[in-house]
Scaffold this motif. Structure first.
Motif, PDB file in Angstrom:
ATOM      1  N   TYR A  37       0.830  -1.210   0.000  1.00  0.00           N
ATOM      2  CA  TYR A  37       0.000   0.000   0.000  1.00  0.00           C
ATOM      3  C   TYR A  37       0.865   1.261   0.000  1.00  0.00           C
ATOM      4  CZ  TYR A  37      -4.043  -2.936   1.211  1.00  0.00           C
ATOM      5  OH  TYR A  37      -5.044  -3.882   1.211  1.00  0.00           O
ATOM      6  N   TYR A  38       1.947   1.203   0.765  1.00  0.00           N
ATOM      7  CA  TYR A  38       2.823   2.369   0.887  1.00  0.00           C
ATOM      8  C   TYR A  38       3.675   2.545  -0.378  1.00  0.00           C
ATOM      9  CZ  TYR A  38       1.234   1.831   5.649  1.00  0.00           C
ATOM     10  OH  TYR A  38       0.433   1.699   6.754  1.00  0.00           O
ATOM     11  N   LYS A  39       4.030   1.431  -0.992  1.00  0.00           N
ATOM     12  CA  LYS A  39       4.742   1.503  -2.272  1.00  0.00           C
ATOM     13  C   LYS A  39       3.856   2.206  -3.309  1.00  0.00           C
ATOM     14  CE  LYS A  39       8.647  -1.040  -1.865  1.00  0.00           C
ATOM     15  NZ  LYS A  39       9.982  -0.621  -2.335  1.00  0.00           N
ATOM     16  N   LYS A  40       2.574   1.842  -3.291  1.00  0.00           N
ATOM     17  CA  LYS A  40       1.627   2.430  -4.233  1.00  0.00           C
ATOM     18  C   LYS A  40       1.457   3.928  -3.966  1.00  0.00           C
ATOM     19  CE  LYS A  40      -2.985   1.645  -6.188  1.00  0.00           C
ATOM     20  NZ  LYS A  40      -4.210   0.807  -6.126  1.00  0.00           N
ATOM     21  N   ALA A  41       1.496   4.301  -2.688  1.00  0.00           N
ATOM     22  CA  ALA A  41       1.314   5.703  -2.308  1.00  0.00           C
ATOM     23  C   ALA A  41       2.404   6.616  -2.855  1.00  0.00           C
ATOM     24  CB  ALA A  41       1.257   5.832  -0.784  1.00  0.00           C
ATOM     25  N   PHE A  42       3.530   6.033  -3.238  1.00  0.00           N
ATOM     26  CA  PHE A  42       4.652   6.837  -3.735  1.00  0.00           C
ATOM     27  C   PHE A  42       5.004   6.511  -5.189  1.00  0.00           C
ATOM     28  CE2 PHE A  42       5.458   6.313   0.914  1.00  0.00           C
ATOM     29  CZ  PHE A  42       5.090   7.607   1.262  1.00  0.00           C
ATOM     30  N   PHE A  64      -7.221  10.412  -3.235  1.00  0.00           N
ATOM     31  CA  PHE A  64      -8.648  10.669  -3.018  1.00  0.00           C
ATOM     32  C   PHE A  64      -9.090  10.147  -1.655  1.00  0.00           C
ATOM     33  CE2 PHE A  64     -12.808   8.565  -3.115  1.00  0.00           C
ATOM     34  CZ  PHE A  64     -13.651   9.662  -3.274  1.00  0.00           C
ATOM     35  N   LEU A  65      -8.671   8.931  -1.334  1.00  0.00           N
ATOM     36  CA  LEU A  65      -9.056   8.302  -0.073  1.00  0.00           C
ATOM     37  C   LEU A  65      -8.462   9.059   1.118  1.00  0.00           C
ATOM     38  CD1 LEU A  65     -10.439   5.970   1.410  1.00  0.00           C
ATOM     39  CD2 LEU A  65      -8.375   4.598   1.034  1.00  0.00           C
ATOM     40  N   GLY A  66      -7.185   9.412   1.009  1.00  0.00           N
ATOM     41  CA  GLY A  66      -6.517  10.130   2.090  1.00  0.00           C
ATOM     42  C   GLY A  66      -7.135  11.493   2.347  1.00  0.00           C
ATOM     43  N   ALA A 136      -2.023  10.558  -0.197  1.00  0.00           N
ATOM     44  CA  ALA A 136      -1.943   9.146  -0.584  1.00  0.00           C
ATOM     45  C   ALA A 136      -1.397   8.297   0.563  1.00  0.00           C
ATOM     46  CB  ALA A 136      -1.057   8.993  -1.819  1.00  0.00           C
ATOM     47  N   PHE A 137      -0.441   8.846   1.287  1.00  0.00           N
ATOM     48  CA  PHE A 137       0.152   8.171   2.445  1.00  0.00           C
ATOM     49  C   PHE A 137      -0.922   7.908   3.505  1.00  0.00           C
ATOM     50  CE2 PHE A 137       3.072   8.548   6.308  1.00  0.00           C
ATOM     51  CZ  PHE A 137       3.614   7.287   6.146  1.00  0.00           C
ATOM     52  N   ILE A 138      -1.781   8.900   3.753  1.00  0.00           N
ATOM     53  CA  ILE A 138      -2.884   8.733   4.705  1.00  0.00           C
ATOM     54  C   ILE A 138      -3.831   7.637   4.211  1.00  0.00           C
ATOM     55  CG2 ILE A 138      -4.915   9.838   5.724  1.00  0.00           C
ATOM     56  CD1 ILE A 138      -2.315  10.846   6.908  1.00  0.00           C
ATOM     57  N   ILE A 154      -3.259  10.865  12.313  1.00  0.00           N
ATOM     58  CA  ILE A 154      -3.637  12.238  11.982  1.00  0.00           C
ATOM     59  C   ILE A 154      -3.620  13.123  13.230  1.00  0.00           C
ATOM     60  CG2 ILE A 154      -5.517  13.705  11.126  1.00  0.00           C
ATOM     61  CD1 ILE A 154      -6.295  11.340   9.264  1.00  0.00           C
ATOM     62  N   TYR A 155      -4.087  12.582  14.344  1.00  0.00           N
ATOM     63  CA  TYR A 155      -4.064  13.352  15.593  1.00  0.00           C
ATOM     64  C   TYR A 155      -2.634  13.609  16.060  1.00  0.00           C
ATOM     65  CZ  TYR A 155      -8.936  13.890  17.005  1.00  0.00           C
ATOM     66  OH  TYR A 155     -10.248  14.295  17.082  1.00  0.00           O
ATOM     67  N   ASP A 156      -1.825  12.542  16.068  1.00  0.00           N
ATOM     68  CA  ASP A 156      -0.459  12.652  16.602  1.00  0.00           C
ATOM     69  C   ASP A 156       0.472  13.445  15.697  1.00  0.00           C
ATOM     70  OD1 ASP A 156      -1.330  11.132  18.692  1.00  0.00           O
ATOM     71  OD2 ASP A 156      -0.364   9.269  18.056  1.00  0.00           O
TER      72      ASP A 156
END
Length: 247
Positions: A37-42, A64-66, A136-138, A154-156
């Motif tokens: 998932y993280y590979k895809k985000a970048f 879009f999702l993030g 995308a990372f989110i 997101i909070y931290d």
């Protein structure tokens, strides 16, 4: 011999994935489960990669999702933190927190650009790529670990260190909107006009002048008309600040 080289390649890839895993874990504060998932985000669309079902493998859908996840968590935070805020106030504050400028700042602070795989020269990336890959990372966090982990991240990592409500109340998102709103309120005629259009396609520059009641108030120059208009508006705002802020 062929098996020997295959083993070297496999170990090399594992080593690269291990480095990526360690760096991502450090940013996340927890170990990811599905590193893909993280590979895809970048992964930039210029790579033209496809997944196993033939669909594009890049960060655009995750972006879009993030964006949706950030919006919902921040909306809930503002709702709880500002019980006196009406819908208009809450919407405006959320817009300030998830503004492109702020998301770009977050992407740069996490140095997410280091992970981007692309066939485009990094020098040709627009500024917004920092915010795009942050969103995308989110999205990747949500798919990998679910809502609770995503909300906590997101909070931290966003709300605690970056969201200062009193400070944000006075922050201007768009000087152009501010100037236009004032002109309309004061029944003044305004216009943005391109007076300069130079440079090659990849590095084009636009010069824009802002006139109010047929008088040139400010000029701006940038790599897009929109940015040039915003720059001219910002200069106009500071030139007319006493009048605009007088409410």
């Amino acid at each position: 011999m062929r098996k020997f080289f295959k083993k070297i390649i496999k170990n090399s890839r594992s080593h690269e994935d291990g480095i990526f895993f360690d760096k991502i874990t450090k940013i996340l504060g927890f170990k990811p489960v599905t590193i893909r998932y993280y590979k895809k985000a970048f992964t930039h669309r210029s790579t033209n990669k496809l997944d196993e079902t033939g669909n594009p493998f890049n960060y655009e859908r995750l972006e879009f999702l993030g964006d949706a996840m950030l919006g919902s968590v921040i909306a809930a935070h503002l709702y709880n933190e500002v019980p006196t805020g009406d819908e208009g106030y809450l919407t405006k504050m959320r817009s300030k927190i998830v503004s492109r400028e702020h998301l770009n700042e977050l992407g740069r602070d996490f140095n997410l650009i280091q992970f981007v795989e692309s066939k485009v020269n990094p020098q040709h990336f627009g500024e917004n790529i920092h915010g795009n890959i942050f969103e995308a990372f989110i999205g990747a966090i949500y798919l990998d670990k679910g809502f609770n982990y995503c909300e906590k991240f997101i909070y931290d990592k966003v709300i605690e260190p970056y969201v200062d409500i009193p400070k944000l109340e006075g922050k201007v998102i768009s000087y152009k909107s501010l100037v236009i709103e004032w002109c309309q309120k004061e029944k003044k005629h305004f216009a943005f006009e391109v007076f300069d259009d130079t440079g090659i396609e990849d590095q084009k520059y636009f010069g824009v002048k802002l006139t109010i009641d047929q008088k040139i108030i400010a000029k701006g120059r940038a790599t897009s008309k929109k940015k040039a208009e915003e720059k001219a508006s910002k200069r106009a705002y500071f030139a007319l600040q006493e009048k605009i802020d007088k409410k």
